[in-house]
Scaffold this motif. Structure first.
Motif, PDB file in Angstrom:
ATOM      1  N   ILE A   1       0.857  -1.177   0.000  1.00 16.47           N
ATOM      2  CA  ILE A   1       0.000   0.000   0.000  1.00 16.47           C
ATOM      3  C   ILE A   1       0.899   1.235   0.000  1.00 16.47           C
ATOM      4  N   GLU A   2       0.583   2.171  -0.891  1.00 19.35           N
ATOM      5  CA  GLU A   2       1.387   3.400  -0.982  1.00 19.35           C
ATOM      6  C   GLU A   2       0.453   4.602  -1.004  1.00 19.35           C
ATOM      7  N   LYS A   3       0.764   5.582  -0.159  1.00 20.62           N
ATOM      8  CA  LYS A   3      -0.052   6.785  -0.077  1.00 20.62           C
ATOM      9  C   LYS A   3       0.821   8.007  -0.356  1.00 20.62           C
ATOM     10  N   THR A   4       0.247   8.994  -1.031  1.00 13.51           N
ATOM     11  CA  THR A   4       0.980  10.219  -1.324  1.00 13.51           C
ATOM     12  C   THR A   4       0.741  11.254  -0.229  1.00 13.51           C
ATOM     13  N   ALA A   5       1.664  12.201  -0.128  1.00 13.91           N
ATOM     14  CA  ALA A   5       1.541  13.248   0.885  1.00 13.91           C
ATOM     15  C   ALA A   5       0.299  14.102   0.671  1.00 13.91           C
ATOM     16  N   SER A   6      -0.056  14.289  -0.615  1.00 16.53           N
ATOM     17  CA  SER A   6      -1.231  15.102  -0.907  1.00 16.53           C
ATOM     18  C   SER A   6      -2.528  14.402  -0.526  1.00 16.53           C
ATOM     19  N   GLY A   7      -2.464  13.084  -0.453  1.00 18.42           N
ATOM     20  CA  GLY A   7      -3.640  12.310  -0.049  1.00 18.42           C
ATOM     21  C   GLY A   7      -4.681  12.146  -1.121  1.00 18.42           C
ATOM     22  N   THR A   8      -4.360  12.520  -2.377  1.00 17.11           N
ATOM     23  CA  THR A   8      -5.370  12.427  -3.435  1.00 17.11           C
ATOM     24  C   THR A   8      -5.404  11.061  -4.113  1.00 17.11           C
ATOM     25  N   VAL A   9      -4.304  10.304  -4.019  1.00 22.52           N
ATOM     26  CA  VAL A   9      -4.244   8.991  -4.659  1.00 22.52           C
ATOM     27  C   VAL A   9      -3.627   7.976  -3.703  1.00 22.52           C
ATOM     28  N   LYS A  10      -4.211   6.813  -3.660  1.00 21.85           N
ATOM     29  CA  LYS A  10      -3.637   5.701  -2.918  1.00 21.85           C
ATOM     30  C   LYS A  10      -3.423   4.540  -3.886  1.00 21.85           C
ATOM     31  N   SER A  11      -2.248   3.916  -3.821  1.00 22.90           N
ATOM     32  CA  SER A  11      -1.898   2.835  -4.735  1.00 22.90           C
ATOM     33  C   SER A  11      -1.768   1.529  -3.974  1.00 22.90           C
ATOM     34  N   TYR A  12      -2.184   0.452  -4.638  1.00 22.19           N
ATOM     35  CA  TYR A  12      -2.190  -0.858  -4.000  1.00 22.19           C
ATOM     36  C   TYR A  12      -1.642  -1.916  -4.964  1.00 22.19           C
ATOM     37  N   LEU A  13      -1.041  -2.947  -4.395  1.00 20.38           N
ATOM     38  CA  LEU A  13      -0.573  -4.082  -5.181  1.00 20.38           C
ATOM     39  C   LEU A  13      -1.112  -5.364  -4.572  1.00 20.38           C
ATOM     40  N   ALA A  14      -1.862  -6.117  -5.374  1.00 23.28           N
ATOM     41  CA  ALA A  14      -2.365  -7.424  -4.950  1.00 23.28           C
ATOM     42  C   ALA A  14      -1.686  -8.492  -5.803  1.00 23.28           C
ATOM     43  N   ILE A  15      -1.446  -9.660  -5.229  1.00 19.47           N
ATOM     44  CA  ILE A  15      -0.794 -10.765  -5.925  1.00 19.47           C
ATOM     45  C   ILE A  15      -1.645 -12.013  -5.721  1.00 19.47           C
ATOM     46  N   ASP A  16      -1.789 -12.822  -6.773  1.00 22.99           N
ATOM     47  CA  ASP A  16      -2.654 -13.997  -6.629  1.00 22.99           C
ATOM     48  C   ASP A  16      -1.977 -15.086  -5.797  1.00 22.99           C
ATOM     49  N   LEU A  17      -2.699 -16.178  -5.539  1.00 25.80           N
ATOM     50  CA  LEU A  17      -2.259 -17.174  -4.567  1.00 25.80           C
ATOM     51  C   LEU A  17      -1.062 -18.013  -5.005  1.00 25.80           C
ATOM     52  N   MET A  18      -0.606 -17.864  -6.264  1.00 25.30           N
ATOM     53  CA  MET A  18       0.633 -18.522  -6.649  1.00 25.30           C
ATOM     54  C   MET A  18       1.809 -17.954  -5.857  1.00 25.30           C
ATOM     55  N   PHE A  19       1.629 -16.793  -5.252  1.00 20.28           N
ATOM     56  CA  PHE A  19       2.658 -16.214  -4.385  1.00 20.28           C
ATOM     57  C   PHE A  19       3.062 -17.217  -3.307  1.00 20.28           C
ATOM     58  N   TYR A  20       2.074 -17.890  -2.732  1.00 23.09           N
ATOM     59  CA  TYR A  20       2.341 -18.821  -1.630  1.00 23.09           C
ATOM     60  C   TYR A  20       3.010 -20.097  -2.133  1.00 23.09           C
ATOM     61  N   ILE A  21       2.680 -20.502  -3.354  1.00 24.19           N
ATOM     62  CA  ILE A  21       3.343 -21.658  -3.969  1.00 24.19           C
ATOM     63  C   ILE A  21       4.802 -21.314  -4.278  1.00 24.19           C
ATOM     64  N   ASN A  22       5.047 -20.095  -4.738  1.00 21.53           N
ATOM     65  CA  ASN A  22       6.402 -19.662  -5.072  1.00 21.53           C
ATOM     66  C   ASN A  22       7.290 -19.527  -3.838  1.00 21.53           C
ATOM     67  N   LYS A  23       6.740 -19.030  -2.754  1.00 21.61           N
ATOM     68  CA  LYS A  23       7.542 -18.662  -1.588  1.00 21.61           C
ATOM     69  C   LYS A  23       7.715 -19.772  -0.553  1.00 21.61           C
ATOM     70  N   SER A  24       6.822 -20.761  -0.553  1.00 21.98           N
ATOM     71  CA  SER A  24       6.807 -21.752   0.526  1.00 21.98           C
ATOM     72  C   SER A  24       7.748 -22.917   0.279  1.00 21.98           C
ATOM     73  N   ASP A  25       8.462 -23.331   1.328  1.00 24.69           N
ATOM     74  CA  ASP A  25       9.292 -24.534   1.291  1.00 24.69           C
ATOM     75  C   ASP A  25       8.457 -25.738   1.720  1.00 24.69           C
ATOM     76  N   ILE A  26       8.776 -26.893   1.153  1.00 30.42           N
ATOM     77  CA  ILE A  26       8.130 -28.134   1.583  1.00 30.42           C
ATOM     78  C   ILE A  26       9.201 -29.189   1.858  1.00 30.42           C
ATOM     79  N   ASN A  27       8.849 -30.156   2.684  1.00 32.96           N
ATOM     80  CA  ASN A  27       9.723 -31.290   2.992  1.00 32.96           C
ATOM     81  C   ASN A  27       8.903 -32.564   2.849  1.00 32.96           C
TER      82      ASN A  27
END
Length: 332
Positions: free
Chosen positions: A90-116
């Motif tokens: 989440i990113e907000k500007t000092a002026s407060g007129t725009v807020k930016s967001y980044l969402a990532i789908d659930l493959m994020f968890y497949i990419n980042k997780s270790d398994i044994n």
């Protein structure tokens, strides 16, 4: 539980983003959207959705939303789900007129997780088991029917899936890629599946670029043992000269196949800019008819970026001329 598709308002057009509808935990926030960028590539696999919202804390006529990290965002087109994933940035500007967001789908968890885990099953069953292990919803996976023994100790979940499907690919001759479909379901498809998109220079194609290069060519690979002794040599096309590499054999790896994979001749690449078609996403194939650049025929999408703003919908695609899979070898 991961967010399921929610009911949404029935109006056909939303905000300045054409027919796209953006939902925040099931609530339609499309009228606040200033810009949406939806993107993916075959190397990262997880698709991303970045969006900017108009924000005016002191304006009573602009609805306020309190989107937090982890909140689930969904994007739909005419009621058809295109994307679903939690907010990570989440990113907000000092002026407060725009807020930016980044969402990532659930493959994020497949990419980042270790398994044994040690698997002795089909790639499709292995993929389902990994989803169960990580608590990520499973949809379906390309059927191979080929049993694979894959010890995955300290491996990333994504690598485990690709190792199993790489082994199966050696027998089926098909290429595979995992992705998220139906908002939150892990799915494995045959890479290069036809998207149904046709781009033409006299219709929906704005710009096209075609490039060839020899800078990364490798025409000879010497296979060596751990002491550097040459055991075998694999040669490719040498009409442009010889560029030689060495490959040290590894336990549990087909050294000839690994050496052949290093050979490279003329590399072809292409990029296009066109009116957005949300079927054209990484991992799928499209048809292009643009003879001036030589982009004419069937191509594979390596990366895609779709932008929706001010009523304009545009996509930029990076194309591959060969259907290449992210191959990973099983080390036993």
């Amino acid at each position: 539980d991961w967010c399921q598709p929610q009911s949404h308002l029935s109006r056909p057009a939303v905000g300045d983003t054409g027919m796209k509808e953006l939902q925040w935990v099931g609530k339609d926030i499309s009228e606040l959207v200033e810009k949406i960028t939806w993107s993916g590539d075959t190397k990262q696999v997880a698709r991303q959705l970045s969006f900017a919202l108009v924000s005016a804390d002191n304006d009573p006529f602009i609805p306020q939303v309190a989107i937090k990290e982890g909140d689930f965002i969904t994007m739909l087109e005419d009621g058809r789900p295109l994307f679903g994933g939690p907010v990570f940035d989440i990113e907000k500007t000092a002026s407060g007129t725009v807020k930016s967001y980044l969402a990532i789908d659930l493959m994020f968890y497949i990419n980042k997780s270790d398994i044994n885990l040690i698997f002795d099953d089909t790639p499709e069953a292995i993929t389902a088991a990994i989803c169960t292990e990580l608590g990520v919803p499973f949809g379906n996976a390309a059927i191979t029917g080929i049993r694979v023994y894959a010890p995955c100790l300290g491996k990333k979940a994504y690598a485990a899936i690709m190792m199993a499907y790489t082994a199966a690919s050696r027998q089926t001759g098909k290429k595979y890629i995992p992705l998220i479909q139906n908002i939150n379901k892990v799915t494995v498809i045959e890479r290069g599946t036809d998207s149904g998109v046709v781009l033409s220079g006299d219709y929906n194609l704005a710009e096209a670029t075609y490039k060839t290069s020899l800078q990364n060519m490798v025409t000879k690979v010497q296979i060596t043992d751990k002491n550097g002794n040459v055991l075998r040599t694999v040669e490719g096309e040498t009409r442009f000269g010889i560029v030689q590499q060495k490959y040290q054999q590894e336990d549990g790896v087909d050294s000839m196949a690994a050496a052949r994979a290093l050979l490279k001749s003329v590399e072809q690449s292409g990029t296009i800019t066109a009116i957005s078609d949300c079927r054209a996403v990484s991992g799928y194939a499209i048809a292009i008819q643009e003879p001036l650049t030589g982009l004419y025929g069937r191509f594979y999408i390596d990366s895609d970026t779709h932008t929706f703003t001010n009523g304009k919908e545009e996509m930029k695609l990076t194309l591959a001329f060969e259907n290449m899979m992210d191959e990973m070898e099983i080390k036993k």
